[in-house]
Design a protein around this motif. Structure first.
Motif, short mmCIF file in Angstrom:
data_model
loop_
_atom_site.label_atom_id
_atom_site.label_comp_id
_atom_site.label_asym_id
_atom_site.label_seq_id
_atom_site.Cartn_x
_atom_site.Cartn_y
_atom_site.Cartn_z
N PHE A 41 0.82 -1.20 0.00
CA PHE A 41 0.00 0.00 0.00
C PHE A 41 0.85 1.25 0.00
N GLY A 42 2.09 1.12 0.44
CA GLY A 42 3.00 2.26 0.43
C GLY A 42 3.56 2.44 -0.97
N THR A 43 4.37 3.43 -1.13
CA THR A 43 4.96 3.71 -2.43
C THR A 43 6.15 2.79 -2.66
N PRO A 44 6.27 2.20 -3.86
CA PRO A 44 7.37 1.30 -4.12
C PRO A 44 8.71 2.03 -4.13
N ALA A 45 9.77 1.27 -3.90
CA ALA A 45 11.10 1.86 -3.79
C ALA A 45 11.62 2.40 -5.11
N SER A 46 10.95 2.11 -6.22
CA SER A 46 11.45 2.59 -7.50
C SER A 46 11.22 4.08 -7.71
N ALA A 47 10.44 4.71 -6.87
CA ALA A 47 10.18 6.14 -6.99
C ALA A 47 10.99 6.87 -5.94
N GLU A 48 11.48 8.05 -6.32
CA GLU A 48 12.15 8.84 -5.29
C GLU A 48 12.38 10.26 -5.74
N LEU A 49 12.40 11.13 -4.76
CA LEU A 49 12.66 12.54 -4.99
C LEU A 49 14.05 12.69 -5.61
N GLY A 50 14.14 13.43 -6.69
CA GLY A 50 15.41 13.61 -7.38
C GLY A 50 15.72 12.50 -8.37
N GLY A 51 14.84 11.51 -8.45
CA GLY A 51 15.05 10.38 -9.36
C GLY A 51 13.87 10.20 -10.29
N ALA A 52 13.71 8.99 -10.75
CA ALA A 52 12.63 8.66 -11.70
C ALA A 52 11.29 8.52 -10.97
N PRO A 53 10.19 8.77 -11.68
CA PRO A 53 8.87 8.57 -11.07
C PRO A 53 8.60 7.08 -10.83
#
Length: 167
Positions: A22-34
């Motif tokens: 339910f949380g956001t997957p680790a593939s997204a991150e601030l300063g990186g790819a959506p």
């Protein structure tokens, strides 16, 4: 159920939600790819008119970025603000469950965590979080069933975009 028991269960419930996807997957991150859309979630790119309608500013938002909105099965909505180069420069969230900030903030999470710990040392207890240091800005607040916040890189905002656009 006592307030003490409820407060003890909230972190466990949040961790369980993250573990169940339910949380956001680790593939997204601030300063990186959506993020890639997780299973069961619904994602869409907001049009400039939809972006303007959700903004406190009266003009149509700058075309120098796009907004990807992901709605998770539990009702939490995460918006990623993505520049022309495909990098996430801002994130906003709202919903009944707090998102996985470790995944959303990526390499900036340790800076955020240290700032929150320092804030809690000066002012013990729970309450809104405001971190503004070294270009990282995070505002987060909420209680069981209603969480919201925003995070952005102040030095990475595209021309014509302000912090008010990230909501």
């Amino acid at each position: 159920m006592s307030i003490r028991l409820i407060r003890a269960l909230v972190p466990a419930a949040a961790a369980l939600c993250g573990a169940l996807g339910f949380g956001t997957p680790a593939s997204a991150e601030l300063g990186g790819a959506p993020m890639t859309t997780p299973s069961g979630a619904v994602a869409k790119t907001l049009s400039p008119v939809e972006r303007a309608a959700s903004s406190t500013r009266s003009s149509i938002a700058s075309p120098s970025y796009r907004v990807q909105e992901t709605t998770f099965p539990v009702g939490t909505v995460v918006r990623e603000y993505i520049d022309a180069d495909g990098k996430v420069f801002g994130i906003a969230w709202r919903g009944p469950f707090a998102p996985n900030l470790s995944a959303l903030l990526g390499t900036y999470f340790s800076q955020y965590k240290s700032a929150v710990e320092a804030q809690r040392a000066r002012r013990p207890g729970r309450g809104p979080v405001a971190v503004e240091q070294s270009g990282l800005v995070v505002h987060s607040l909420g209680h069981m069933g209603a969480y919201s916040g925003q995070a952005y890189l102040s030095t990475e905002l595209p021309s014509g975009v302000s912090a008010d656009d990230i909501q």
